[in-house]
Design a protein around this motif. Structure first.
Motif, short mmCIF file in Angstrom:
data_model
loop_
_atom_site.label_atom_id
_atom_site.label_comp_id
_atom_site.label_asym_id
_atom_site.label_seq_id
_atom_site.Cartn_x
_atom_site.Cartn_y
_atom_site.Cartn_z
N VAL A 64 23.18 42.80 33.47
CA VAL A 64 23.54 42.35 34.82
C VAL A 64 22.34 42.47 35.76
O VAL A 64 22.09 41.60 36.60
CB VAL A 64 24.75 43.15 35.36
CG1 VAL A 64 25.00 42.86 36.83
CG2 VAL A 64 25.99 42.82 34.54
N GLY A 67 20.27 39.62 36.07
CA GLY A 67 20.93 38.44 36.63
C GLY A 67 22.03 37.88 35.74
O GLY A 67 22.51 36.78 35.94
N LYS A 69 25.70 38.42 33.12
CA LYS A 69 27.13 38.71 33.24
C LYS A 69 27.60 39.27 31.90
O LYS A 69 27.22 38.76 30.85
CB LYS A 69 27.83 37.39 33.54
CG LYS A 69 29.33 37.48 33.69
CD LYS A 69 29.86 36.05 33.93
CE LYS A 69 31.35 36.04 34.07
NZ LYS A 69 31.80 36.35 35.45
N GLU A 91 31.20 49.77 41.36
CA GLU A 91 31.43 48.86 42.48
C GLU A 91 30.68 49.33 43.71
O GLU A 91 30.25 48.53 44.53
CB GLU A 91 32.93 48.69 42.73
CG GLU A 91 33.57 47.94 41.58
CD GLU A 91 34.95 47.37 41.87
OE1 GLU A 91 35.68 48.02 42.65
OE2 GLU A 91 35.27 46.30 41.31
N LEU A 95 28.48 45.96 42.28
CA LEU A 95 28.93 45.18 41.13
C LEU A 95 30.41 44.86 41.26
O LEU A 95 31.17 45.63 41.85
CB LEU A 95 28.70 45.97 39.83
CG LEU A 95 27.36 45.73 39.15
CD1 LEU A 95 26.25 46.34 39.99
CD2 LEU A 95 27.36 46.32 37.76
N ASP A 96 30.81 43.73 40.68
CA ASP A 96 32.21 43.33 40.70
C ASP A 96 32.78 43.45 39.30
O ASP A 96 32.22 42.91 38.36
CB ASP A 96 32.32 41.87 41.13
CG ASP A 96 32.75 41.77 42.57
OD1 ASP A 96 33.36 42.74 43.05
OD2 ASP A 96 32.47 40.73 43.19
N ASP A 113 33.26 35.11 39.25
CA ASP A 113 32.37 35.86 40.16
C ASP A 113 32.14 37.30 39.73
O ASP A 113 31.45 38.04 40.41
CB ASP A 113 32.97 35.89 41.58
CG ASP A 113 33.15 34.50 42.10
OD1 ASP A 113 32.36 33.62 41.71
OD2 ASP A 113 34.11 34.29 42.88
N LYS A 114 32.75 37.72 38.66
CA LYS A 114 32.65 39.13 38.27
C LYS A 114 31.36 39.37 37.49
O LYS A 114 30.87 38.50 36.78
CB LYS A 114 33.84 39.53 37.40
CG LYS A 114 35.18 39.27 38.04
CD LYS A 114 35.41 40.18 39.21
CE LYS A 114 36.69 39.81 39.96
NZ LYS A 114 36.80 40.51 41.23
N ASP A 115 30.83 40.57 37.63
CA ASP A 115 29.63 40.92 36.86
C ASP A 115 30.01 41.46 35.48
O ASP A 115 29.32 41.23 34.51
CB ASP A 115 28.82 41.99 37.61
CG ASP A 115 28.36 41.47 38.96
OD1 ASP A 115 27.66 40.44 38.97
OD2 ASP A 115 28.73 42.06 39.99
N ILE A 116 31.10 42.22 35.46
CA ILE A 116 31.57 42.76 34.19
C ILE A 116 33.05 42.43 34.05
O ILE A 116 33.84 42.70 34.97
CB ILE A 116 31.39 44.30 34.13
CG1 ILE A 116 29.89 44.65 34.20
CG2 ILE A 116 32.02 44.88 32.87
CD1 ILE A 116 29.60 46.15 34.19
N TRP A 134 32.92 29.89 32.90
CA TRP A 134 32.00 31.01 33.04
C TRP A 134 31.66 31.68 31.73
O TRP A 134 30.72 32.46 31.64
CB TRP A 134 32.56 32.04 34.03
CG TRP A 134 33.94 32.52 33.69
CD1 TRP A 134 35.10 31.99 34.11
CD2 TRP A 134 34.28 33.61 32.82
NE1 TRP A 134 36.16 32.67 33.58
CE2 TRP A 134 35.68 33.68 32.79
CE3 TRP A 134 33.54 34.53 32.09
CZ2 TRP A 134 36.36 34.62 32.05
CZ3 TRP A 134 34.23 35.48 31.34
CH2 TRP A 134 35.61 35.52 31.33
N ASP A 137 28.22 31.52 30.87
CA ASP A 137 27.26 32.31 31.65
C ASP A 137 27.06 33.72 31.09
O ASP A 137 26.22 34.47 31.57
CB ASP A 137 27.73 32.47 33.11
CG ASP A 137 27.96 31.12 33.76
OD1 ASP A 137 27.35 30.14 33.29
OD2 ASP A 137 28.75 31.05 34.71
#
Ligand code: ADP
Length: 775
Positions: A64, A67, A69, A91, A95-96, A113-116, A134, A137
Motif C-alpha cells: 500500500v 501506492g 491495494k 486507520e 488507511l481504509d 476505495d479501500k486500501d486493504i 477494482w 488494481d
C-alpha cells in the motif's frame, strides 16, 4: 530490529513498539530477508501463534505504501471480523479497511476505495465473477491458512481464485500463510514463491499424553497429575492447571460434547473463583442471556457464571465474542471447543487438552482419527507469550497401549502433506462454468491451460484424470443449457452467465429451474405412480421413478391442469432450495424418518417436482432431509419462537441463522433464474424469501421490513392494530409505545425508520387499553 525494515511506511516501527513488538520473530525476519516487504511472493509455513499476522501486515502495508491495494483472504467468516479489527488499527494512519463476506451477487463497488480488503475466498471468487473492476488494481494478496486447499469442499475455490487473481495481474504479490505442513515447498513451487518453513515458536511447547496418574511428556519426563475419586482425566488436568492459576482449552469432537463437558467442568472451576470474579462472570452471563432467548444461550450463561464455557459454530457471533473476550481476560478458566476455534481465533491458553482425537466422519461411515495437522494446530494454542513459562498440550489416553499409539500418531508425527482436491466433479462443475463465463478460457484447450496454473496441475504428472473430469463436466454443463460448445469454442449461455454471477452450483440452478418448470406443467401429479412413500409394501416401480421428458411433454400438451405459480407454497419453495447442493441439510436422526415420511405423505402436493421412489435409498433420504430443513424454515417463517425451533430440530441458534441466510440467498437466486427462463413465479418466491428473512407470517411482511422492528415487535404492533408500514407512519404514539412495552428509545427509533413526522416520545404515556404480551 523493527527500525530496520525496508519498504514499510515510516510510522510502522513506532506503532509496533507501542504494541510491544521491538524485534521480529526469527521466521518474520526470514520473511523480510526473502523480500516480503519488497513485493516478492512468499509461502510461510510456521506454527500457530508464531506471528503470521505480522508477516501479512508487512506485505500489505509495504504494498500500500508503494501506492497499491491489498487483499487478505480468510478461510472463515468468523475470522474476517477478527482480522478486520486487527487491521483497523491502521486507520489512524489514514488507511481504509473494508470487509466483505456475505451477499454473493454484488460487485462490492464500495470496496474500490479501500486500501486493504478482507474477504473469504468464496466472496473473492464471486467478486471476480461479477467483474468487480477494482480487482485489477490489487497489488498484493495474502491467503491465510492456505493449507486448506486440501479441503475437499472449499479448497478448490481458493485454488481457482488464486489462479484467476494471478492471471488478471501477473505482477500481483502473492503471500500464502500456512500451518506447518509436510510439503510447504510444493506450495512455494505452485505460487512461484520464496519459502519460510520453520518450527520456531515464541514460547516452548511441551506435548504429552495423560494416562492414569501421570502426564507423560515428549522429553521422556513424567509429571504426577493425579485423578481424584470419580473425577475424569480432563477435570483433573483443568483442576491441576487452576491450582497453578492457569486456564485450559479443551478440544472435543462435537457440539454436544462441548456443551456437556463445559457443564461438567463448571463444577471443577467454581470453587477456584474469587468473589470479584464471580461478580464479573455473573454480569457476562447476563449479557449472554440477552443475546438470545434459547436453551443454548441459557446453558452457556449457566456455565460462564461458573467460569467455564463452550464454543462452537452453532453459537451466534455475539455469544462467541463474549466467550473469547472473557477467556482472554482470564475470567473464564476453561473453554470446551470444537476444532473450528483452532483454525485461527486467537485464544491462547496455558494448557490445551485434546480430549477426542477421533470424530464422526460421514464419508468414512464412522469415527475417524483427526489429521496430525489439525491436532498440531489445536496443540499450538498452548502457552501465552509473556504470561506463561511454557505451554503444555495434552492428549488423553484410555489405556496403556493408547499412550504409545498417541505418541506415534500425533506427538512425534509430522503433519501430512497438503494435496489439491480440484480434480473432482462437484468442484469443477462450478469453477469451469465460472471460468468460461468470466472469459478466462474460451476453448477446451484454453481451459486446460488455465487449470495448469492450479496446485493440482503442479502436483500431478498425470494429465489424464483432470482431462477426463473436465470433459464430463463440459458435457453436463452443455446438456443443462449452461454452456454452448461449437467447433471447440466454449461460450456461456445467458443462463450460464446468470448462474455464475449468482454464485450457484450449476446443479443447484438445474434443480431449481426443473422444479419450477415441473410445477408449471402440473407434472408432479404423475408422481404418485412412483410409489407412495407411506406404503412400504409397494412393489418397486419398473422405471426409475423419474418423470421422463416425454411424460413431461405429454403433461404439458394436455395442460388443463397447469397450476398457478402464485399457489406455490412457501414450504414447496423452501424444500426446493433445501434439496440443492448449496444448502447443508439437517440430518435425519433416529425416529425422524418415520415422522418426515408422514409429513411427506400429507404435504407432497406442495412440493415442486416428483418425489423419488423410496427404493432409491440415497435420493429418497435426501428428499426427506430437505423436507426437515424446509420445515425448520417454515417454522421460522410462521413465527415459531427460536427456543422451540432449536429444541424441535436439535440445532443451535447460529444454525437457524445459517439456514435462513442460505435460504434467503438461494430464493433470491431462484427469483433471478425464474425470470431468466420466463417462469412467472417471482411473486411467490419473493414472498417466501422475505418471510424467511424476517421470520414472519405473510401479514407481517411489510411491518417487519421496517428497520428496527423484527419479528416479535412486528407481531406486537400488529396485535395493537397497526398492520403495515403506512399505519405505523401515522400511528398514535401512545399505542406504539404500549405495543413496544413502554420502551421509549425503541419506539422513537422505529417511528423514525417508518418515516413518522414527529417520532419524539417526550411526554407520551403508553396507551392503557393496549395490552400485548406474546410471552
Ligand atoms: P498466528 O501465527 O497464529 O497468526 P499471530 O500472528 O496471531 O499468530 O501472533 C500471535 C501473537 O504474537 C500476537 O498476539 C502478536 O501480537 C504477537 N507477536 C507477533 N509478532 C511478534 C513479535 N515480533 N514480537 C512480539 N510479539 C509478537
Amino acid at each position: 530490529d523493527v527500525a530496520d525494515l525496508p519498504g514499510v511506511p515510516e510510522w510502522l516501527p513506532d506503532h509496533l513498539r507501542d504494541d510491544g513488538i521491538e524485534e521480529l520473530y526469527p521466521p518474520q525476519a526470514e520473511a523480510v530477508e526473502a523480500g516480503v516487504t519488497e513485493g516478492k511472493n512468499l509461502v510461510a509455513s510456521i506454527p500457530t501463534a508464531s506471528g503470521k499476522t505480522l508477516i501479512a501486515e508487512l506485505a500489505m502495508l509495504s504494498s500500500v505504501a508503494r501506492g497499491g491495494k491489498a487483499l487478505y483472504i480468510v478461510p472463515l467468516r468468523a475470522l474476517a471480523s477478527e482480522k478486520q479489527a486487527d487491521f483497523e488499527e491502521f486507520e489512524q494512519y489514514g488507511l481504509d479497511i473494508g470487509v466483505s463476506t456475505g451477499n454473493y451477487e454484488s460487485e462490492g463497488g464500495w470496496l474500490a476505495d479501500k486500501d486493504i480488503v478482507v474477504a473469504t475466498s468464496e466472496k473473492v471468487d464471486s467478486l471476480v465473477r461479477n467483474d468487480a473492476p477494482w480487482i485489477e488494481d490489487l497489488t498484493c494478496v495474502v491467503t491465510d491458512e492456505v493449507h486448506l486447499v486440501d479441503d475437499g469442499e472449499r479448497g478448490p475455490t481458493l485454488e481457482v481464485t488464486l489462479a484467476k487473481l494471478r492471471r488478471l495481474n501477473p505482477d500481483l504479490q502473492t503471500v500464502a500463510l500456512s500451518a506447518t505442513i509436510g510439503n510447504a515447498e510444493a506450495l512455494a513451487t505452485w505460487l512461484d514463491a520464496g519459502l519460510v518453513d520453520s518450527d520456531w515458536r515464541p514460547i516452548d511447547l511441551q506435548k504429552g499424553v495423560h494416562y492414569g496418574q501421570a502426564l507423560h511428556l515428549e522429553d521422556g519426563s513424567q509429571q504426577r497429575l493425579s485423578v481424584q475419586n470419580n473425577e475424569k482425566q480432563t477435570a483433573a488436568i483443568v483442576r491441576d492447571t487452576l491450582e497453578d492459576d492457569g486456564s485450559t482449552l479443551v478440544f472435543v469432537n462435537s457440539r454436544r460434547n462441548a456443551e456437556a463437558a463445559a457443564g461438567r467442568l463448571a463444577n471443577t472451576v467454581r470453587p477456584h473463583l474469587s468473589d470479584e470474579e464471580r461478580g464479573r462472570l455473573a454480569d457476562i452471563a447476563e449479557e449472554i442471556r440477552d443475546v438470545s432467548d434459547t436453551e443454548t444461550s441459557d446453558d452457556l450463561a449457566d456455565a460462564v457464571a461458573d467460569g467455564a464455557a463452550f464454543h462452537h459454530a452453532g453459537l451466534s457471533r455475539g455469544h462467541r465474542e463474549l466467550v473469547e473476550d472473557a477467556f482472554r481476560d482470564r475470567l473464564v478458566k476453561v473453554v470446551c471447543a470444537t476444532p473450528t476455534l483452532a483454525a485461527g481465533v486467537n485464544t491462547p491458553s496455558r494448557r490445551v487438552v485434546v480430549r477426542d482425537w477421533r470424530r464422526y466422519d460421514g464419508s468414512a461411515g464412522g469415527m475417524a482419527p483427526l489429521s496430525v495437522l489439525e491436532v498440531h494446530q489445536m496443540m499450538g494454542r498452548a502457552g501465552r507469550p509473556g504470561l506463561d513459562p511454557y505451554g503444555e498440550a495434552v492428549l488423553i489416553a484410555n489405556s496403556h497401549d493408547e499412550v504409545d499409539e498417541l505418541f506415534e500418531r500425533y506427538v512425534w508425527a509430522d503433519p501430512e502433506p497438503v494435496r489439491s482436491k480440484l480434480a473432482a466433479e462437484p468442484a469443477l462443475r462450478t469453477h469451469i462454468l465460472a471460468t468460461v463465463a468470466s472469459g478466462f478460457a474460451r476453448s477446451r484447450e484454453g481451459l486446460l491451460e488455465f487449470l495448469e496454473q492450479t496446485l493440482y496441475a503442479s502436483q500431478t504428472d498425470e494429465g489424464g484424470q483432470l482431462e477426463r473430469v473436465v470433459d464430463d463436466v463440459l458435457t453436463y454443463l452443455q446438456r443443462n443449457g449452461f454452456l454452448e460448445i461449437e467447433a471447440g469454442e466454449l461460450d456461456a449461455t445467458s443462463l450460464g452467465h446468470t448462474v455464475s454471477r449468482l454464485y450457484l452450483d450449476p446443479m443447484s440452478a438445474a434443480e431449481i429451474v426443473d422444479g419450477l418448470r415441473d410445477w408449471e406443467r402440473g407434472a408432479s401429479d404423475s408422481t404418485s405412480a412412483s410409489g407412495s412413500p407411506a406404503d412400504p409394501q409397494a412393489e418397486p416401480p419398473a422405471d426409475s421413478g423419474f418423470t421422463t421428458a416425454s411424460e413431461l411433454a405429454e403433461n404439458a400438451a394436455g395442460s388443463d391442469d397447469d397450476r398457478d405459480p402464485d399457489d406455490i407454497s412457501a414450504l414447496g419453495l423452501y424444500h426446493l432450495v433445501s434439496r440443492t447442493p448449496d444448502m447443508y441439510q439437517l440430518y435425519l436422526r433416529s425416529g425422524d424418518r418415520e415422522e418426515y415420511e408422514m409429513e411427506l405423505f400429507e404435504r407432497e402436493e406442495e412440493l415442486l417436482g416428483p418425489t423419488p421412489s423410496e427404493f432409491e435409498e440415497g435420493r429418497f433420504e435426501d428428499w426427506l432431509s430437505a423436507l426437515k430443513t424446509a420445515r425448520l424454515l417454515e417454522d421460522w417463517a410462521t413465527e415459531v419462537d427460536e427456543a422451540t425451533i432449536t429444541e424441535r430440530y436439535g440445532v443451535g441458534p447460529g444454525d437457524i441463522r445459517g439456514k435462513v441466510e442460505t435460504a434467503q440467498w438461494l430464493l433470491g437466486a431462484a427469483e433471478s433464474l425464474a425470470s431468466e427462463v420466463d417462469l412467472d413465479a417471482a411473486r411467490a418466491i419473493s414472498e417466501a424469501r422475505i418471510r424467511v428473512e424476517h421470520g414472519v407470517r405473510e401479514e407481517l411482511v411489510d411491518l417487519a421490513g421496517v428497520r428496527g422492528v423484527g419479528r416479535k415487535r412486528a407481531r406486537r404492533l400488529f396485535q395493537a392494530g397497526i398492520t403495515d408500514r403506512a399505519q405505523l407512519r401515522d400511528a398514535d404514539k401512545a399505542v406504539v409505545l404500549a405495543a413496544l412495552r413502554g420502551r421509549r428509545k425503541t419506539a422513537e427509533n422505529v417511528l423514525e425508520n417508518a418515516g413518522h413526522r414527529d417520532p419524539s416520545m417526550e411526554g407520551v404515556e403508553p396507551a392503557p387499553d393496549v395490552s400485548v404480551d406474546l410471552d
